[in-house]
Design an enzyme around this catalytic site. Sequence first.
Site: not given
Lengths: 234, 234
Positions: B87, B119, B191
Amino acid sequence: MRRLLLLSNSTQHGHGYLDHAIDEIRGHLAGVSRLLFVPFALHDRAGYSAKARERFAPLGIEVDELLAAPSGARQVETAAAVFVGGGNTFRLLKTLREAGLAAPLRERVLGGMPYLGASAGINIAAPTIRTTNDMPIVEPPGFEALGLVPFQINPHYLDPPPDSTHMGETREQRILEFLEENDRPVVGLREGGWLAIAGAAGRIGGLSGARIFRPGAPPEERSPGAPLDDLLAG
Amino acid sequence: MRRLLLLSNSTQHGHGYLDHAIDEIRGHLAGVSRLLFVPFALHDRAGYSAKARERFAPLGIEVDELLAAPSGARQVETAAAVFVGGGNTFRLLKTLREAGLAAPLRERVLGGMPYLGASAGINIAAPTIRTTNDMPIVEPPGFEALGLVPFQINPHYLDPPPDSTHMGETREQRILEFLEENDRPVVGLREGGWLAIAGAAGRIGGLSGARIFRPGAPPEERSPGAPLDDLLAG
């Protein structure tokens, strides 16, 4: 009366430095023969100032480099107009604040000295730098910025790429996260666009328009030429 | 002995939540039947915890939500393993620090409690959050993070799009700006990739590899399977 010209970006793809906005800049700086340049957003300040000096010479405007030193306050006090260049917003704000130059600069601009900014140089025109796209490579004393306008600005505003497989947040998602935590409008200013502000009146200029994000309302599109007066009323 | 599994992203394009790394996660959490989930990076903590709970149920793992309250320290002290969800990194760090949970969490992880992050949850595993991609929507007490590894991490690392006309900085440019101001390596983790660390040994896992940025050296590519031990030596 404040006079601000806030460019989303200093260089448009395929064009030279400041070329896309040069007519607007010329009008904004009419009558100005010396411009105080703030190079703090880049590491190589001397090189950056040389680039600005070269760009403004054909306009008949000489460029002085603002120094991050006690003498800088005197430069700000005597300047005819200021241009804050783009780069890293955290580095720019940290340098301005630690040199004690943010407050004098704010005072001069609110007193009517013309302000030109691009990218990081428009992030610091907002109340805080909380809507910058930049990496927080250094830690400023706080996120409070110059507060030359009552709304936040997001330069280089980017619509979601239609075919992207990247899973990082889109720009719109990031700004909506800002609104979860802050009660202040955000102007997402696309590349090629600018905000031209004189006192309580403002308009969007350039080619690309802006996307306005307000707490509790759906995002709103504004085209080039649209007024900003409602947002300037705070 | 620290045991860290650091995912660039929690969701891979076209796949479900954590699916791309689920085998690695299963191994990392072998023997764990209750997982402490840190939802602070999103605004809707209860909804986020429900999502984690649903994802781990088929693995036979129950999920407890960490509370940003004095009682949270006791939850950290007694946890079998922790998962820090993605987030906004600034919001995550601010909440952890203001609730007094960063130091207890760090202590448990350095003492051997398995740490899973994705993340924003891997940004805070670095010494600072100075290489996050996130918007600084709130102001944490400082940029210092948990320091579970001695290098910086940039999750969702993105190679420059070949046909882009966008004039904002590329990810590589941003990280090079970090190195102008900081003397610490950065792992740009694409990613689909992760870092698996056990004590002084580490390797890159997943599909996509990483780009390593060191002060004074050209960027270096490392493929999936490559070791990280040199960077872990600090």
